[in-house]
Structures are given as C-alpha cells and as structure tokens.
Design a protein around this motif. Structure first.
Motif, PDB file in Angstrom:
ATOM      1  N   GLY A 111      19.062   3.915   4.888  1.00 26.41           N
ATOM      2  CA  GLY A 111      18.775   2.250   4.903  1.00 26.41           C
ATOM      3  C   GLY A 111      18.760   1.528   3.511  1.00 26.41           C
ATOM      4  N   SER A 112      18.562   0.292   3.620  1.00 20.53           N
ATOM      5  CA  SER A 112      18.596  -0.610   2.477  1.00 20.53           C
ATOM      6  C   SER A 112      17.081  -1.334   2.725  1.00 20.53           C
ATOM      7  N   VAL A 113      16.436  -2.169   1.602  1.00 15.79           N
ATOM      8  CA  VAL A 113      15.632  -2.576   1.390  1.00 15.79           C
ATOM      9  C   VAL A 113      15.755  -3.935   0.470  1.00 15.79           C
ATOM     10  N   VAL A 114      15.208  -5.137   1.162  1.00 15.85           N
ATOM     11  CA  VAL A 114      15.222  -6.177   0.196  1.00 15.85           C
ATOM     12  C   VAL A 114      13.767  -6.565   0.065  1.00 15.85           C
ATOM     13  N   SER A 115      13.418  -6.853  -1.228  1.00 17.34           N
ATOM     14  CA  SER A 115      12.031  -7.262  -1.525  1.00 17.34           C
ATOM     15  C   SER A 115      12.213  -8.575  -2.351  1.00 17.34           C
ATOM     16  N   VAL A 116      11.231  -9.337  -1.929  1.00 21.74           N
ATOM     17  CA  VAL A 116      11.150 -10.762  -2.620  1.00 21.74           C
ATOM     18  C   VAL A 116       9.716 -11.112  -3.300  1.00 21.74           C
ATOM     19  N   ARG A 117       9.781 -11.615  -4.287  1.00 23.70           N
ATOM     20  CA  ARG A 117       8.616 -11.938  -5.024  1.00 23.70           C
ATOM     21  C   ARG A 117       8.477 -13.617  -4.568  1.00 23.70           C
ATOM     22  N   THR A 118       7.545 -14.133  -4.082  1.00 22.50           N
ATOM     23  CA  THR A 118       7.503 -15.535  -3.706  1.00 22.50           C
ATOM     24  C   THR A 118       6.234 -16.267  -3.923  1.00 22.50           C
ATOM     25  N   GLU A 119       6.240 -17.388  -4.035  1.00 19.35           N
ATOM     26  CA  GLU A 119       5.002 -18.343  -3.995  1.00 19.35           C
ATOM     27  C   GLU A 119       4.451 -18.764  -2.512  1.00 19.35           C
ATOM     28  N   PRO A 120       3.273 -18.941  -2.229  1.00 16.90           N
ATOM     29  CA  PRO A 120       2.870 -19.418  -0.946  1.00 16.90           C
ATOM     30  C   PRO A 120       3.682 -20.235  -0.332  1.00 16.90           C
ATOM     31  N   GLU A 121       4.331 -21.318  -0.952  1.00 15.25           N
ATOM     32  CA  GLU A 121       5.131 -22.574  -0.522  1.00 15.25           C
ATOM     33  C   GLU A 121       6.455 -22.135  -0.069  1.00 15.25           C
ATOM     34  N   HIS A 122       6.744 -20.922  -0.482  1.00 15.13           N
ATOM     35  CA  HIS A 122       8.179 -20.369  -0.130  1.00 15.13           C
ATOM     36  C   HIS A 122       8.167 -19.255   0.793  1.00 15.13           C
ATOM     37  N   ASP A 146       0.592  -1.171  -0.157  1.00 13.51           N
ATOM     38  CA  ASP A 146      -0.005   0.213  -0.087  1.00 13.51           C
ATOM     39  C   ASP A 146       0.908   1.219   0.036  1.00 13.51           C
ATOM     40  N   LYS A 147       0.230   2.358  -0.420  1.00 13.74           N
ATOM     41  CA  LYS A 147       1.112   3.684  -0.403  1.00 13.74           C
ATOM     42  C   LYS A 147       1.884   4.247   0.843  1.00 13.74           C
ATOM     43  N   GLU A 148       1.204   3.680   1.959  1.00 13.68           N
ATOM     44  CA  GLU A 148       1.888   4.147   3.164  1.00 13.68           C
ATOM     45  C   GLU A 148       3.333   3.290   3.544  1.00 13.68           C
ATOM     46  N   GLU A 149       3.011   1.785   3.120  1.00 18.52           N
ATOM     47  CA  GLU A 149       4.418   1.098   3.314  1.00 18.52           C
ATOM     48  C   GLU A 149       5.283   1.617   2.270  1.00 18.52           C
ATOM     49  N   ALA A 150       5.018   1.900   1.014  1.00 16.68           N
ATOM     50  CA  ALA A 150       5.863   2.054  -0.086  1.00 16.68           C
ATOM     51  C   ALA A 150       6.594   3.517   0.228  1.00 16.68           C
ATOM     52  N   GLU A 151       5.891   4.410   1.040  1.00 17.78           N
ATOM     53  CA  GLU A 151       6.502   5.525   1.338  1.00 17.78           C
ATOM     54  C   GLU A 151       7.550   5.387   2.574  1.00 17.78           C
ATOM     55  N   TYR A 152       7.161   4.493   3.529  1.00 20.49           N
ATOM     56  CA  TYR A 152       8.114   4.299   4.498  1.00 20.49           C
ATOM     57  C   TYR A 152       9.340   3.589   3.674  1.00 20.49           C
ATOM     58  N   TYR A 153       9.392   2.706   3.055  1.00 20.64           N
ATOM     59  CA  TYR A 153      10.452   1.879   2.372  1.00 20.64           C
ATOM     60  C   TYR A 153      11.385   3.115   1.709  1.00 20.64           C
ATOM     61  N   ALA A 154      10.595   4.007   0.943  1.00 23.64           N
ATOM     62  CA  ALA A 154      11.340   4.834   0.152  1.00 23.64           C
ATOM     63  C   ALA A 154      12.142   5.813   1.258  1.00 23.64           C
ATOM     64  N   GLU A 155      11.329   6.205   2.073  1.00 23.21           N
ATOM     65  CA  GLU A 155      11.980   7.111   3.125  1.00 23.21           C
ATOM     66  C   GLU A 155      13.271   6.532   3.907  1.00 23.21           C
ATOM     67  N   THR A 156      12.883   5.284   4.227  1.00 20.20           N
ATOM     68  CA  THR A 156      14.169   4.326   4.986  1.00 20.20           C
ATOM     69  C   THR A 156      15.345   4.504   4.076  1.00 20.20           C
ATOM     70  N   VAL A 157      15.299   4.131   2.487  1.00 17.02           N
ATOM     71  CA  VAL A 157      16.385   4.494   1.925  1.00 17.02           C
ATOM     72  C   VAL A 157      16.818   5.449   1.802  1.00 17.02           C
ATOM     73  N   ARG A 158      16.119   6.671   1.679  1.00 20.95           N
ATOM     74  CA  ARG A 158      16.517   8.158   1.527  1.00 20.95           C
ATOM     75  C   ARG A 158      17.218   8.502   2.964  1.00 20.95           C
ATOM     76  N   ARG A 159      17.123   7.699   3.839  1.00 18.80           N
ATOM     77  CA  ARG A 159      17.688   8.119   5.226  1.00 18.80           C
ATOM     78  C   ARG A 159      18.952   7.279   5.464  1.00 18.80           C
TER      79      ARG A 159
END
Length: 177
Positions: A123-134, A108-121
């Motif tokens: 930090g680093s972000v790791v994001s993973v696309r995954t299927e339910p079994e993983h 959602d937009k609030e999460e997205a803004e938090y992640y972007a702000e964390t990088v701006r300050r």
C-alpha cells in the motif's frame, strides 16, 4: 497547533492523486508526504524515476519523488518530510525507521506500525501536516479517495498472525490462494 493527518491507500496511483488534489487545494507540498510501493510489492529505481517524470515536470511534491530503502519494507518510492525523516533514521542507524518517523509526527506506536505494515504489504500512505483551519479540507481530500479502513485492515492482518510491524521481517509475500 499543527496536527499530522495520515491515510493509507491500496495503490500508489490513488495516493499520488490525493497529493495532486492537496496541492491543487493550496496545501503546501512541504506539508505533504507520500511513501509507498507498487501493488506487486516490487519497487525499483526505474519506477521511482518514472513516477517523478510522470507528473509532467509539475512543480510540487511528486516532482521530487525518489527511491528509499526502509528496514523491514525494502525499497519504496517516497517524497516529503516523512521520507526525509525515515531516510535520516536509516542513514543514522537510528531505531524505528518508518515507524519512528510516524511516532515523531504524533501518531501512537500502534498507528505507526499499521501504516508501516500497510506499506510493507504494497500500500501507500499520504501524511499531511496541517493547521486547525485547514484540517477539514485535508480530511475531505484524504477521505474522498476512499482510504483503507484501518480497523478492518488491522483485523485482516491480525487474522493472518500479524501483531506488530517487524523491521527485521523479510519481504511480504501474499498468501497463495
């Protein structure tokens, strides 16, 4: 159904370690993204090259890490589908940049803004696309590296006057204590 799971970390080294662990667990590098800055808020091309070389020629996501300039954040080191999406948004002058990339991946937009702000300050972000079994494996690896507690960090940001990510903001400079 594919789900995107994202965590933020205070430093790029931790995020890189998480990527290594994900790949060692059999998560395809094509399903993993990393975006971040170094701790002092200054990232440059030499650092991006050094990070790529620092993986010892290993195959996988980190071997392809590069430099990307994101509106409101500045230069970051990045690799993976998230970096490609953000780069496409920047190159095409599309609205949203990094925030738009996170929203496109299901945050959602609030999460997205938090992640972007964390990088701006810094930090680093790791994001993973995954299927339910993983999902359980991915979450165990992401959470095992002690990610930033989002609620606490957002409260800290808000106490300092932050209310949303501003891609037109200048570079972040921590308050002098």
């Amino acid at each position: 159904m594919t789900r995107t799971i994202t965590r933020s970390y205070d430093n790029h080294e931790t995020a890189r370690s998480v990527v290594d662990q994900l790949e060692a667990a059999g998560i395809s590098s094509s399903d993993v993204s990393i975006v971040g800055r170094n701790g002092d808020g200054e990232t440059n091309a030499a650092e991006g090259a050094g990070i790529g070389a620092g993986v010892g020629g290993a195959a996988g996501l980190l071997a392809g890490i590069g430099l990307l300039a994101i509106p409101g954040i500045g230069p970051v080191v990045a690799a993976g589908w998230l970096a490609s999406t953000a780069a496409g948004a920047v190159a095409g002058a599309a609205a949203g940049g990094l925030v738009g990339s996170f929203v496109k991946e299901g945050h959602d937009k609030e999460e997205a803004e938090y992640y972007a702000e964390t990088v701006r300050r810094g930090g680093s972000v790791v994001s993973v696309r995954t299927e339910p079994e993983h999902e359980a494996t991915v979450e165990a690896i992401l959470d095992g590296a002690t990610p930033i507690d989002r609620s606490s960090r957002e409260a800290e940001y808000r106490a300092g006057g932050w209310d949303r990510f501003d891609e037109n903001a200048g570079p972040y400079r921590p308050p002098v204590v």
